[in-house]
Design a protein around this motif. Sequence first.
Motif, PDB file in Angstrom:
ATOM      1  N   SER A   1      20.863  32.558  51.630  1.00 36.70           N
ATOM      2  CA  SER A   1      21.473  33.606  50.823  1.00 36.70           C
ATOM      3  C   SER A   1      22.095  33.000  49.566  1.00 36.70           C
ATOM      4  CB  SER A   1      22.553  34.346  51.617  1.00 36.70           C
ATOM      5  OG  SER A   1      23.167  35.341  50.822  1.00 36.70           O
ATOM      6  N   VAL A   2      21.757  33.584  48.400  1.00 35.85           N
ATOM      7  CA  VAL A   2      22.376  33.201  47.133  1.00 35.85           C
ATOM      8  C   VAL A   2      22.624  34.486  46.359  1.00 35.85           C
ATOM      9  CG1 VAL A   2      22.190  31.892  44.985  1.00 35.85           C
ATOM     10  CG2 VAL A   2      21.138  31.002  47.087  1.00 35.85           C
ATOM     11  N   LYS A   3      23.889  34.733  46.017  1.00 31.00           N
ATOM     12  CA  LYS A   3      24.231  35.936  45.268  1.00 31.00           C
ATOM     13  C   LYS A   3      25.172  35.584  44.117  1.00 31.00           C
ATOM     14  CE  LYS A   3      23.542  39.233  49.025  1.00 31.00           C
ATOM     15  NZ  LYS A   3      24.086  40.399  49.769  1.00 31.00           N
ATOM     16  N   ARG A   4      25.046  36.333  43.033  1.00 33.03           N
ATOM     17  CA  ARG A   4      25.912  36.162  41.863  1.00 33.03           C
ATOM     18  C   ARG A   4      26.490  37.517  41.474  1.00 33.03           C
ATOM     19  NH1 ARG A   4      24.938  32.524  36.514  1.00 33.03           N
ATOM     20  NH2 ARG A   4      26.134  31.134  37.889  1.00 33.03           N
ATOM     21  N   GLY A   5      27.812  37.566  41.347  1.00 34.81           N
ATOM     22  CA  GLY A   5      28.490  38.783  40.937  1.00 34.81           C
ATOM     23  C   GLY A   5      29.250  38.581  39.640  1.00 34.81           C
ATOM     24  N   ILE A   6      29.250  39.606  38.791  1.00 36.00           N
ATOM     25  CA  ILE A   6      29.991  39.563  37.520  1.00 36.00           C
ATOM     26  C   ILE A   6      30.756  40.868  37.361  1.00 36.00           C
ATOM     27  CG2 ILE A   6      29.855  39.395  35.009  1.00 36.00           C
ATOM     28  CD1 ILE A   6      27.303  37.812  35.291  1.00 36.00           C
ATOM     29  N   GLU A   7      32.053  40.745  37.066  1.00 34.79           N
ATOM     30  CA  GLU A   7      32.872  41.915  36.770  1.00 34.79           C
ATOM     31  C   GLU A   7      33.460  41.771  35.378  1.00 34.79           C
ATOM     32  OE1 GLU A   7      36.697  44.519  38.426  1.00 34.79           O
ATOM     33  OE2 GLU A   7      36.208  42.574  39.337  1.00 34.79           O
ATOM     34  N   LEU A   8      33.253  42.785  34.538  1.00 35.57           N
ATOM     35  CA  LEU A   8      33.824  42.819  33.196  1.00 35.57           C
ATOM     36  C   LEU A   8      34.921  43.867  33.151  1.00 35.57           C
ATOM     37  CD1 LEU A   8      33.883  42.400  30.056  1.00 35.57           C
ATOM     38  CD2 LEU A   8      32.063  44.109  29.934  1.00 35.57           C
ATOM     39  N   GLN A   9      36.142  43.450  32.769  1.00 36.80           N
ATOM     40  CA  GLN A   9      37.249  44.367  32.542  1.00 36.80           C
ATOM     41  C   GLN A   9      37.314  44.652  31.039  1.00 36.80           C
ATOM     42  OE1 GLN A   9      39.233  45.965  34.614  1.00 36.80           O
ATOM     43  NE2 GLN A   9      38.553  45.012  36.540  1.00 36.80           N
ATOM     44  N   ARG A  10      37.115  45.918  30.659  1.00 36.34           N
ATOM     45  CA  ARG A  10      36.990  46.247  29.242  1.00 36.34           C
ATOM     46  C   ARG A  10      38.319  46.099  28.489  1.00 36.34           C
ATOM     47  NH1 ARG A  10      31.819  48.422  29.877  1.00 36.34           N
ATOM     48  NH2 ARG A  10      31.664  50.006  31.516  1.00 36.34           N
ATOM     49  N   ALA A  11      39.387  46.571  29.068  1.00 33.47           N
ATOM     50  CA  ALA A  11      40.666  46.583  28.350  1.00 33.47           C
ATOM     51  C   ALA A  11      41.139  45.177  28.023  1.00 33.47           C
ATOM     52  CB  ALA A  11      41.710  47.328  29.169  1.00 33.47           C
ATOM     53  N   THR A  12      41.041  44.256  28.980  1.00 31.06           N
ATOM     54  CA  THR A  12      41.509  42.882  28.780  1.00 31.06           C
ATOM     55  C   THR A  12      40.412  41.964  28.255  1.00 31.06           C
ATOM     56  OG1 THR A  12      40.992  42.354  31.085  1.00 31.06           O
ATOM     57  CG2 THR A  12      43.236  43.105  30.594  1.00 31.06           C
ATOM     58  N   GLN A  13      39.162  42.464  28.219  1.00 33.09           N
ATOM     59  CA  GLN A  13      38.011  41.657  27.827  1.00 33.09           C
ATOM     60  C   GLN A  13      37.984  40.347  28.612  1.00 33.09           C
ATOM     61  OE1 GLN A  13      38.605  41.833  23.387  1.00 33.09           O
ATOM     62  NE2 GLN A  13      36.530  42.660  23.435  1.00 33.09           N
ATOM     63  N   SER A  14      38.047  40.499  29.906  1.00 33.90           N
ATOM     64  CA  SER A  14      37.984  39.354  30.806  1.00 33.90           C
ATOM     65  C   SER A  14      36.809  39.520  31.757  1.00 33.90           C
ATOM     66  CB  SER A  14      39.285  39.212  31.595  1.00 33.90           C
ATOM     67  OG  SER A  14      39.512  40.370  32.390  1.00 33.90           O
ATOM     68  N   VAL A  15      36.333  38.403  32.267  1.00 30.16           N
ATOM     69  CA  VAL A  15      35.160  38.402  33.148  1.00 30.16           C
ATOM     70  C   VAL A  15      35.462  37.559  34.384  1.00 30.16           C
ATOM     71  CG1 VAL A  15      32.777  37.579  33.397  1.00 30.16           C
ATOM     72  CG2 VAL A  15      33.465  38.800  31.332  1.00 30.16           C
ATOM     73  N   LEU A  16      35.041  38.078  35.530  1.00 33.16           N
ATOM     74  CA  LEU A  16      35.085  37.320  36.778  1.00 33.16           C
ATOM     75  C   LEU A  16      33.659  37.034  37.204  1.00 33.16           C
ATOM     76  CD1 LEU A  16      36.845  36.184  39.102  1.00 33.16           C
ATOM     77  CD2 LEU A  16      36.527  38.395  40.264  1.00 33.16           C
ATOM     78  N   LEU A  17      33.354  35.767  37.391  1.00 30.88           N
ATOM     79  CA  LEU A  17      32.018  35.330  37.787  1.00 30.88           C
ATOM     80  C   LEU A  17      32.110  34.656  39.155  1.00 30.88           C
ATOM     81  CD1 LEU A  17      29.003  34.560  37.243  1.00 30.88           C
ATOM     82  CD2 LEU A  17      29.871  32.564  35.989  1.00 30.88           C
ATOM     83  N   ARG A  18      31.342  35.153  40.115  1.00 29.10           N
ATOM     84  CA  ARG A  18      31.413  34.583  41.459  1.00 29.10           C
ATOM     85  C   ARG A  18      30.010  34.363  42.022  1.00 29.10           C
ATOM     86  NH1 ARG A  18      34.977  33.887  45.818  1.00 29.10           N
ATOM     87  NH2 ARG A  18      34.059  34.209  47.901  1.00 29.10           N
ATOM     88  N   ASP A  19      29.777  33.147  42.512  1.00 31.17           N
ATOM     89  CA  ASP A  19      28.529  32.804  43.187  1.00 31.17           C
ATOM     90  C   ASP A  19      28.821  32.490  44.649  1.00 31.17           C
ATOM     91  OD1 ASP A  19      26.633  32.764  40.895  1.00 31.17           O
ATOM     92  OD2 ASP A  19      27.925  31.140  40.197  1.00 31.17           O
ATOM     93  N   GLU A  20      28.002  33.021  45.528  1.00 34.22           N
ATOM     94  CA  GLU A  20      28.111  32.748  46.956  1.00 34.22           C
ATOM     95  C   GLU A  20      26.785  32.182  47.450  1.00 34.22           C
ATOM     96  OE1 GLU A  20      31.452  36.178  47.990  1.00 34.22           O
ATOM     97  OE2 GLU A  20      29.441  36.338  48.882  1.00 34.22           O
ATOM     98  N   ILE A  21      26.850  30.978  48.058  1.00 39.46           N
ATOM     99  CA  ILE A  21      25.647  30.248  48.446  1.00 39.46           C
ATOM    100  C   ILE A  21      25.721  29.862  49.922  1.00 39.46           C
ATOM    101  CG2 ILE A  21      24.196  28.236  47.966  1.00 39.46           C
ATOM    102  CD1 ILE A  21      26.791  28.887  45.421  1.00 39.46           C
ATOM    103  N   GLN A  22      24.661  30.149  50.649  1.00 40.90           N
ATOM    104  CA  GLN A  22      24.510  29.717  52.030  1.00 40.90           C
ATOM    105  C   GLN A  22      23.246  28.872  52.120  1.00 40.90           C
ATOM    106  OE1 GLN A  22      26.374  30.381  55.217  1.00 40.90           O
ATOM    107  NE2 GLN A  22      25.044  28.593  55.535  1.00 40.90           N
ATOM    108  N   LEU A  23      23.427  27.530  52.224  1.00 37.53           N
ATOM    109  CA  LEU A  23      22.278  26.638  52.331  1.00 37.53           C
ATOM    110  C   LEU A  23      21.778  26.584  53.769  1.00 37.53           C
ATOM    111  CD1 LEU A  23      23.398  23.617  50.093  1.00 37.53           C
ATOM    112  CD2 LEU A  23      21.975  25.570  49.466  1.00 37.53           C
ATOM    113  N   LYS A  24      20.542  26.148  53.940  1.00 35.17           N
ATOM    114  CA  LYS A  24      19.982  26.006  55.278  1.00 35.17           C
ATOM    115  C   LYS A  24      20.563  24.797  56.002  1.00 35.17           C
ATOM    116  CE  LYS A  24      15.597  28.292  54.204  1.00 35.17           C
ATOM    117  NZ  LYS A  24      14.124  28.141  54.098  1.00 35.17           N
TER     118      LYS A  24
END
Length: 676
Positions: free
Chosen positions: A541-564
């Motif tokens: 499993s490999v997933k990437r999430g991005i959240e943009l907050q418009r008012a503060t113009q900030s970004v949260l970037l999160r990757d979650e990785i499950q290797l074999k």
Amino acid sequence: MSEKDYNTRTNVQKRLTRLLLLTLTTSLAFMGASCQQSAATATQSTAEVAPQVKEQPSDTRTAIENLKITSPDKLHPRLMATSKDFERIKQLIGTDPQAKAWYKTLQTAAGKTLKEPVVKYELPDGVRLLPISRKVLERTIQLSLMYKLTGEKAYLDRAWGELSTVSDPALFPDWHPIHFLDTAEMTMAAAVGYDWLYSDLSEDQRNTLRTAIMENGLKPALSVYRGKADAKKIATFWKTTTNNWNSVVNGGIGVGALAIADESPETEALSGEILQQAVQSIKSSLKMYAPDGGMPEGPGYWDYATVYIAYFLSSLDSAIGTDYGLSQMPGLSETGYFPLYVEGAGQAFNLGDGGTGTISKAPQLLWYADKFHKPELTYGVKNGSNPMNLIWYKPATVKSPTEAGAPLDKRYVDPETEFVTMRSSWNANDAMFVGLHTGDNEANHGDLDAGDMVLDAMGVRWAMELGSDDYNLPGYFDMNKGRWNYYRKRAEGQNTLVLNPGSGPDQSPKAKTSIESFISEPNRAITIANLTNAYAKDATSVKRGIELQRATQSVLLRDEIQLKSPGGIWWFWHTQAQVEVSSDGKTAILSRSGKKLALRLPPDDEAQFKLMNAESLPTSPNPPKQAVNKGIQKLAIHLEGVEQTAITVQIDLMRGSEEQLPPLEAAKPLSDWPKR
């Protein structure tokens, strides 16, 4: 009759009415289907019988018969513009500030061209005549348009100098059909010159140009359409491919056929078959815009393909009175939004082999805006200076996305194209813009770039795409192996993850990844991508999430990785900014153009930032002659011996002298993020 057929028929009736009034024709009949309609002016009235237009020419005569109705008696000009259109442009230049500004730019450019030597037959890179074909097309449009607007013979003579050169078999023995884009663009150039200058060319000049169009453009194309071309001498794959080649070649060759179609029985037979084949063939590439106008080859090739679509369809409309339903194909009416959504701070999200140029200036957007009644598509065209702006400009078609209420965020859902862009506002100089790509690694001109992203803020691109390398590098277009040796084409050359790097491809070349969730709300935008298929060799499993907050113009970037099994993970972010990494590796301050951006990791995270050169890892291939990425660094995170982990990066603007950053919030797993 369907609504689409009705609308197409109505448009043709209006077109025919105007032309029939001009020629005082009293009645016409065509294809056994008629519809009686009257039209009157202060001095005359005419009845007509209009044809029932089909979506595909039924035989090789259909397009020719339509042409003779809409453009009777060898009427020129008829490609993209008529005599009435050129008169309208003259009036606009005198009354409209935008048109006047474009004209001044055209006048200056044409003045320079008058002093330049004509082109020579040469392949600058040893492979393509394409730069020469494009120069001839640019000059022909420029000079012919100036002649139509001013009547100054110097422009006519200089245009003929260019056209006669490329029509001379001793100077241009062919238009290089082994790379058929070269042929198509040169045919387009010759067609425009033939049509726009028709009334001022001598019969000998017309014969010269017409012969060149037939022998160097249409006949080689016809051999491809008929399946009889020698593939060692003439490129043939464009007939059925779904990429830009199909649009460009069919568009250029189709316009060439329209230019000379009614000159003789020979040109009628040749052009009729060409048009029947081109209308059918171009559907292969038009299908890739379904369902929402996205383009898997990226912004640069969107520009290239869609301008030739506009050349061809607008010429069909002006010369024949119908595009045979091509403009009604799913997604084409929406594709004009692509430049708006793919661009951030004055740069495009240059996926694959794309460049960062601002395609929102593309002149064809004026045509798409008018054709599909979407004035907001012209948002950036006012900043461009292409001569075709004057041809397709209608003052009423200019409107901003904000005025039109266009959504700030966009997800393109086609599995081959799929990506998301999010922004804090439509103010390109100040907005926060984030693009995230998934889609198909096998897409034409594609990279191993699942999860790749760009980020713009305060008018600066902070996370950048490297774009193309030299097309003539050995194996560059070998999507099975050779392409993946080059840094800019590998995952390590993108802003994404690399797992257990080695000498082979660092993502699956056949991977198809997707957007799992996309939310666009007034105060924020959130997207989650499932990248597992790109890393299936090493991860469950490999997933990437991005959240943009418009008012503060900030970004949260999160990757979650499950290797074999326990292994190595790299996280990359390419930038032209100056980068300062804190002593504990938890904060990176990027500085560029007097502005700053902060990237932060949670204090209790095992991850740390480090700064690296934008070059191949020691375990990766490093072929000679690939690009050296001068002035570019990459921020990296490297973890070893991990099996399951998450990497969370908080991204904030640092405005003015304010160095205080908001406190970091506790990171939430992607399973707790809002989804839709």
